[in-house]
Design an enzyme around this catalytic site. Structure first.
Site, PDB file in Angstrom:
ATOM      1  N   GLU A 103       0.842  -1.193   0.000  1.00  0.00           N
ATOM      2  CA  GLU A 103       0.000   0.000   0.000  1.00  0.00           C
ATOM      3  C   GLU A 103       0.884   1.252   0.000  1.00  0.00           C
ATOM      4  O   GLU A 103       1.760   1.399   0.853  1.00  0.00           O
ATOM      5  CB  GLU A 103      -0.923  -0.016   1.220  1.00  0.00           C
ATOM      6  CG  GLU A 103      -1.922  -1.172   1.181  1.00  0.00           C
ATOM      7  CD  GLU A 103      -2.516  -1.498   2.538  1.00  0.00           C
ATOM      8  OE1 GLU A 103      -2.216  -0.772   3.511  1.00  0.00           O
ATOM      9  OE2 GLU A 103      -3.263  -2.487   2.639  1.00  0.00           O
ATOM     10  N   GLU A 125      -4.992  -6.686   2.702  1.00  0.00           N
ATOM     11  CA  GLU A 125      -3.813  -7.479   3.014  1.00  0.00           C
ATOM     12  C   GLU A 125      -4.033  -8.951   2.717  1.00  0.00           C
ATOM     13  O   GLU A 125      -3.110  -9.651   2.271  1.00  0.00           O
ATOM     14  CB  GLU A 125      -3.417  -7.278   4.478  1.00  0.00           C
ATOM     15  CG  GLU A 125      -2.836  -5.915   4.806  1.00  0.00           C
ATOM     16  CD  GLU A 125      -3.872  -4.809   4.929  1.00  0.00           C
ATOM     17  OE1 GLU A 125      -3.488  -3.636   5.041  1.00  0.00           O
ATOM     18  OE2 GLU A 125      -5.088  -5.135   4.894  1.00  0.00           O
ATOM     19  N   ASP A 153       0.855  -4.341  12.768  1.00  0.00           N
ATOM     20  CA  ASP A 153      -0.421  -4.592  13.443  1.00  0.00           C
ATOM     21  C   ASP A 153      -1.486  -5.111  12.484  1.00  0.00           C
ATOM     22  O   ASP A 153      -2.431  -5.786  12.897  1.00  0.00           O
ATOM     23  CB  ASP A 153      -0.936  -3.304  14.097  1.00  0.00           C
ATOM     24  CG  ASP A 153       0.166  -2.505  14.767  1.00  0.00           C
ATOM     25  OD1 ASP A 153       0.171  -2.414  15.996  1.00  0.00           O
ATOM     26  OD2 ASP A 153       1.028  -1.972  14.042  1.00  0.00           O
ATOM     27  N   PHE A 154      -1.341  -4.799  11.193  1.00  0.00           N
ATOM     28  CA  PHE A 154      -2.361  -5.181  10.216  1.00  0.00           C
ATOM     29  C   PHE A 154      -2.296  -6.659   9.842  1.00  0.00           C
ATOM     30  O   PHE A 154      -3.104  -7.130   9.029  1.00  0.00           O
ATOM     31  CB  PHE A 154      -2.213  -4.346   8.942  1.00  0.00           C
ATOM     32  CG  PHE A 154      -2.405  -2.857   9.124  1.00  0.00           C
ATOM     33  CD1 PHE A 154      -2.900  -2.332  10.310  1.00  0.00           C
ATOM     34  CD2 PHE A 154      -2.084  -1.975   8.099  1.00  0.00           C
ATOM     35  CE1 PHE A 154      -3.071  -0.964  10.477  1.00  0.00           C
ATOM     36  CE2 PHE A 154      -2.259  -0.607   8.255  1.00  0.00           C
ATOM     37  CZ  PHE A 154      -2.754  -0.096   9.446  1.00  0.00           C
ATOM     38  N   HIS A 213      -1.337   0.717  15.646  1.00  0.00           N
ATOM     39  CA  HIS A 213      -0.262   1.127  14.739  1.00  0.00           C
ATOM     40  C   HIS A 213       1.093   1.196  15.439  1.00  0.00           C
ATOM     41  O   HIS A 213       2.036   1.740  14.860  1.00  0.00           O
ATOM     42  CB  HIS A 213      -0.553   2.512  14.147  1.00  0.00           C
ATOM     43  CG  HIS A 213      -1.773   2.599  13.302  1.00  0.00           C
ATOM     44  ND1 HIS A 213      -3.037   2.632  13.831  1.00  0.00           N
ATOM     45  CD2 HIS A 213      -1.927   2.658  11.959  1.00  0.00           C
ATOM     46  CE1 HIS A 213      -3.921   2.719  12.845  1.00  0.00           C
ATOM     47  NE2 HIS A 213      -3.273   2.731  11.699  1.00  0.00           N
TER      48      HIS A 213
END
Length: 338
Positions: free
Chosen positions: A36, A67, A92-93, A136
């Protein structure tokens, strides 16, 4: 090549990463980058700045905010012989692509009986200290080091960033490359002194599983990684004024883990402090202490662990500063071992 001889230039960690990626992309058409805001924007932490201009949109790809989709695509591309580098904007994602990472990227070589390999790199920005709240700001070192099938590396300087990246892209196994935002050297997020280092202009590799002693000492061993290498070095300099001689060991990779260097240091100093920006429970600090106890218990006089408490990382600046270990926390832990 594996050595780092020849002419050098001072680079930030982000520029060192890009230098390694660009070299590998020039050498191998199967290497490409996806994530991204990595093409036109150059990555929000400058992790791909300039790559799109040289290699174009076919090899530096902006992807939809999914993702699950693009990490799954990277796994498939790797299994077909390409060498993708996929970026998680924030580590974190990973939660929305947990199956792709935990069950496909890490395990497909084993699930196929060795009939496929997954030569891909997953880069991920980690760490707090800039007030971006609980979704984040994590490091999650232990989360990924716990998964069989993944190699996990964490650079602390530009020199390590380049050498580890070369090695990661060339590796035939999946590698998680975790870079700390605070170390990248970008204008809006100032780095501490230390991450910007002389970097050889030629390509070189740093073998996984080779920790680096950043400072020699006789009184206590501080084992750490990432941002906290620099905080440990600052603490060690302060402690020296009080006559305490601290050795600082930079892990550089978590999987494989260089227990030999850690044990050798502890056998010399007798005291161990492990510092980590991940959560205290079930994490890196516990694993390092357990590894030393397994191999050198008789040499160990004292142990301290310095890590985040088991709470979501606060948005508030004073509260975040309270939970993330700093130089004073490290120095206090060292003093408790003396």
């Amino acid at each position: 090549m594996s050595d780092a001889s020849g002419e050098t230039r001072d680079l930030t960690m982000s520029r060192a990463m890009v230098s390694a990626i660009a070299h590998e992309m020039r050498e191998n058409d199967e290497v490409f980058y996806m994530g991204e805001d990595v093409a036109d924007y150059g990555g929000i932490f400058d992790s791909t700045e300039g790559l799109r201009e040289e290699f174009g949109y076919d090899r530096v790809m902006d992807v939809p905010i999914s993702e699950t989709a693009y990490l799954g695509a990277a796994v498939g591309a790797a299994q077909e012989g390409m060498r993708p580098i996929a970026e998680l904007m924030f580590v974190d994602f990973f939660g929305v692509a947990m199956d792709q990472i935990y069950n496909q990227m890490a395990k497909n070589t084993y699930m196929s009986g060795g009939n496929v390999s997954v030569p891909m790199v997953l880069t991920a920005a980690v760490g707090g200290t800039y007030n971006d709240a609980a979704q984040h700001s994590q490091t999650l070192y232990g989360t990924f080091a716990h998964v069989p099938g993944l190699k996990v590396v964490v650079p602390s300087t530009a020199y390590e960033a380049k050498g580890l990246m070369h090695n990661a892209i060339r590796d035939d196994d999946p590698v998680l490359y975790m870079f700390h935002k605070r170390l990248m050297g970008i204008g809006w997020l100032p780095a501490p002194d230390g991450p910007k280092t002389p970097v050889p202009q030629t390509d070189y590799t740093i073998p996984f599983g080779s920790a680096d002693v950043k400072r020699d000492g006789d009184d206590v061993t501080i084992v750490t990684l990432g941002l906290h290498v620099h905080r440990a070095l600052e603490a060690a300099a302060d402690l020296a004024d009080d006559g305490i001689d601290a050795e600082v060991v930079d892990l550089r990779s978590l999987v494989p883990l260089d227990t030999d260097t850690i044990v050798e240091s502890v056998e010399k100093t007798g005291n161990l402090v492990v510092v980590d920006e991940d959560y205290r429970s079930y994490g890196v600090t516990g694993e390092i202490v357990a590894s030393v106890a397994d191999e050198a218990l008789a040499a160990l006089d004292s142990v301290e662990r310095v890590a985040l408490p088991d709470v979501p990382i606060p948005y508030s600046r004073p509260m975040e500063n309270e939970v993330v270990p700093d130089v004073d926390d490290i120095a206090a832990a060292v003093r408790r071992t003396q």
